[in-house]
Design an enzyme around this catalytic site. Structure first.
Site, PDB file in Angstrom:
ATOM      1  N   ASP A 179     123.969  -8.277  67.696  1.00 55.50           N
ATOM      2  CA  ASP A 179     124.890  -7.417  68.427  1.00 55.50           C
ATOM      3  C   ASP A 179     124.177  -6.246  69.100  1.00 55.50           C
ATOM      4  OD1 ASP A 179     127.036  -8.954  67.747  1.00 55.50           O
ATOM      5  OD2 ASP A 179     127.617  -7.743  66.019  1.00 55.50           O
ATOM      6  N   HIS A 208     133.734 -12.208  69.555  1.00 53.29           N
ATOM      7  CA  HIS A 208     132.486 -12.612  70.193  1.00 53.29           C
ATOM      8  C   HIS A 208     132.453 -14.105  70.501  1.00 53.29           C
ATOM      9  CE1 HIS A 208     130.258  -8.939  68.248  1.00 53.29           C
ATOM     10  NE2 HIS A 208     131.221  -8.597  69.093  1.00 53.29           N
ATOM     11  N   ASP A 236     129.993 -16.069  70.341  1.00 51.79           N
ATOM     12  CA  ASP A 236     129.169 -16.871  69.433  1.00 51.79           C
ATOM     13  C   ASP A 236     129.943 -17.327  68.198  1.00 51.79           C
ATOM     14  OD1 ASP A 236     129.303 -14.520  67.957  1.00 51.79           O
ATOM     15  OD2 ASP A 236     127.137 -14.288  67.716  1.00 51.79           O
ATOM     16  N   CYS A 268     124.852 -13.989  64.184  1.00 52.06           N
ATOM     17  CA  CYS A 268     125.122 -12.547  64.272  1.00 52.06           C
ATOM     18  C   CYS A 268     124.007 -11.735  63.629  1.00 52.06           C
ATOM     19  CB  CYS A 268     126.435 -12.201  63.577  1.00 52.06           C
ATOM     20  SG  CYS A 268     127.861 -13.146  64.138  1.00 52.06           S
TER      21      CYS A 268
END
Length: 663
Positions: free
Chosen positions: A352, A472, A474, A645
């Site tokens: 991030d 997000h 992902d 992440c």
């Protein structure tokens, strides 16, 4: 080429002029003419080219001893082939005649001094400056394009520097010159002509804050390199030494393309006659540069370095997770870099915080980290630990308001190269998560979206990710490399595939096999219970609709077919209006070449093997991929993140050169 200079002749005395090699000069043969003259003739010494400009439909070229008519539209332009050895060593003579008479009524004499002035850069994109008389002020894309390229000098080559190299008005190390583009000024001619004329290097006011120019006088001393153009210097009177024929410069970029900046900048040199009060510009040569864009690398590019944080929390440390990653990195033959707790301040979400990319020019390429505006525990890590020699840094600050969750770079991805409806995207397309169109939900900050769009080479696509608690992209998609003709697959999380898998296992008699079997302090859920849980089914099918909406966008914007997509089983549940993964989200994986580090799902054990893992293996291993399932349950999943992440990968740049494409 249109004449850039004009000379007016006189019958009473010789006229003197300076001509730039290869540039046409207009000669006024009508201003001072003997009484009774009706025609004229022109002759010149060796090295002078005489060009008669006329309309063949109205004027016949003279033959024999006849001459050009004065009353017709016949113009005279001249050129010189080479720089003069001495002052006024070239001559042009204009003679005037009566109609059909050979005896001249008078003569005008023009003495010329040829000077060679040219500003040259790497317009051919070969990594070297080559002399050019073509169009240097235009920049064109494509394999047949031309125009020079600048790197934004955003690394820090000297440990003495406190900031980026682009902030230094003085050279701090000779290595910094390698990040700059060479530029050569040709200034050949008799030394005496430069006593009365000067060369002025200029940058437009609009470009001054985006480009810097250093004059190089050779040698290994930093004092031999002086910044002459930049934010504080709009022009520079060139200090030509006697006998000097070429002067070298180095040009650096100071800003990436952005909202109000296309990436194009220009520089020019002018030859100025300073003998009069109003100094007259005789000639100007202009060159154009385009700033190299920041380019992201997709999962399909080979890995170079994997970054991960060492953390300690209420559940303990992530030491076991780090060991498992180390084993995976060894298999993938790349480097593991662990950010210690003292530097990450227990902020484990390194994906991030930053995104790795690179800049590329014909003479050099280097990686550049894009620091997200989230500014949590890892906020100083990209600047303090990654920025360095040949490793650049860029960031975008959000004005007035703080960053939202969608400004984190787990919400930033890029596809492999694709072709969409005949249009090629050889560097892929950037993917960012956003709110549902016209819904007014969370969205990535405009300054970041504008920056990504302004790079031009990876045209961004906005997806719908606001349905997720973290939000997000992902969390529901990933790309993996394959060895077949397509070269990759898009992986999408799929609740419907997961529910179907569990139904199949129930029908096979495994309904009592339990999710989360083997996990301490986590309630087990049998397949029967999960299938009977109306809320879990309803929530997962709601999520499936959200993912299906993105599926259609991805197929349309990336030119994909159903055969290019692999559905990975995954369940979600809603917390209020937002979704969270019910078990570790397997799509949120780290991709290291053919080796995949996948969150261990702790699925129902059937014949001693996790049925979710077995399903994923059956989908991915036939593609030549190796699946390693890593336990991230306590250290990441319970905190609403997974392996992707908590990791970040620097990858090899594309071999494709961005300037060969047409945006």
């Amino acid at each position: 080429m249109a004449p850039q200079n004009a000379v007016q002749l006189s019958l009473k005395k010789p006229t003197y002029a300076v001509c730039v090699v290869g540039i046409k000069t207009y000669v006024d043969v009508r201003s001072d003419v003997p009484k009774g003259a009706k025609a004229f003739g022109v002759s010149g010494s060796s090295g002078v080219g005489i060009i008669m400009v006329y309309d063949p439909a109205r004027v016949t070229e003279p033959a024999g001893k006849s001459h050009w008519p004065l009353d017709a539209d016949v113009d005279v332009t001249i050129t010189v082939d080479t720089a003069s050895k001495d002052l006024n060593d070239l001559k042009v003579k204009v003679s005037y005649f009566r109609q059909d008479e050979d005896r001249a009524l008078g003569h005008s004499v023009l003495y010329l001094t040829g000077v060679d002035v040219s500003l040259d850069v790497d317009t051919g994109r070969k990594g070297k400056v080559k002399r050019s008389r073509g169009d240097k002020k235009t920049w064109r894309w494509g394999p047949e394009g031309y125009g020079a390229i600048l790197l934004v000098n955003c690394d820090r080559d000297s440990p003495k520097s406190k900031g980026l190299d682009l902030a230094d008005s003085k050279l701090t190390t000779l290595d910094d010159l390698k990040d700059m583009s060479p530029m050569v000024l040709t200034c050949d001619g008799p030394d005496k002509v430069f006593d009365s004329h000067k060369l002025v290097l200029k940058v437009p006011l609009s470009d001054a804050r985006r480009v810097g120019v250093f004059c190089a006088r050779g040698g290994n001393s930093l004092s031999n390199y002086k910044q002459v153009l930049g934010p504080q210097h709009l022009f520079y009177e060139v200090e030509r030494q006697p006998g000097e024929r070429e002067i070298s410069f180095y040009v650096e970029g100071l800003a990436f393309p952005d909202t109000n900046f296309s990436g194009l900048v220009s520089l020019s040199v002018s030859l100025v006659d300073k003998r009069t009060l109003l100094e007259v510009t005789i000639f100007t040569d202009t060159v154009a540069f385009r700033m190299a864009p920041w380019i992201m690398t997709p999962n399909t590019q080979p890995p170079l370095e994997l970054f991960v944080c060492s953390v300690v929390d209420a559940h303990g440390s992530n030491e076991k997770f780090l060991r498992d990653l180390s084993d995976l990195v060894s298999k993938a033959n790349c480097k593991l870099i662990i950010c210690p707790w003292i530097e990450n301040r227990n902020d484990r979400w390194i994906q991030d915080e930053m995104e790795f990319g690179y800049v590329d020019a014909p003479h050099k390429s280097f990686p550049v980290v894009f620091d997200s505006p989230r500014n949590r525990g890892l906020k100083d890590f990209p600047y303090k630990r990654i920025l360095g020699p040949d490793f650049g840094y860029v960031t975008k600050e959000i004005p007035f308001a703080g960053a939202s969750g969608l400004d984190s770079f787990g919400n930033l991805d890029v596809s492999p190269p694709v072709t969409v409806g005949g249009k090629e995207y050889p560097l892929g397309r950037i993917l960012i998560g956003s709110s549902f169109p016209k819904s007014g939900g969370r969205r990535m900050a405009k300054v970041v979206r504008d920056f990504l769009k302004a790079q031009q080479v990876q045209a961004p696509v906005e997806l719908y990710s606001d349905w997720l608690s973290v939000g997000h992209v992902d969390e529901f998609l990933s790309f993996v490399p394959t060895s077949d003709q397509k070269g990759f697959r898009l992986l999408l999380a799929s609740p419907s595939v997961c529910l179907r898998l569990f139904q199949e296992k129930k029908e096979e008699g495994h309904g009592e096999a339990a999710q989360f079997d083997g996990l301490k302090n986590q309630a087990k859920r049998s397949i029967n219970e999960m299938l009977a849980d109306r809320r879990l089914r309803r929530d997962s099918l709601h999520v499936q609709k959200c993912i299906d909406w993105n599926r259609e966008v991805l197929k349309r914007e990336l030119g994909l077919t159903e055969q290019d997509i692999v559905d990975i089983p995954q369940l979600f549940y809603l917390q209020g209006p937002y979704a969270e993964a019910f078990f570790p989200d397997m799509v949120n994986m780290v991709v290291l070449g053919q080796h995949l580090g996948i969150p261990k799902p702790f699925g129902p054990l059937i014949n001693g093997r996790c049925c979710l893992e077995e399903k994923v293996r059956s989908l991915l291993e036939p593609l030549g991929l190796h699946c390693t399932f890593i336990d991230d349950f306590l250290s990441y999943h319970k905190l609403l993140g997974e392996i992707h992440c908590g990791t970040n990968v620097r990858r090899q740049p594309f071999p494709f050169k961005w300037w060969h494409m047409v945006p």
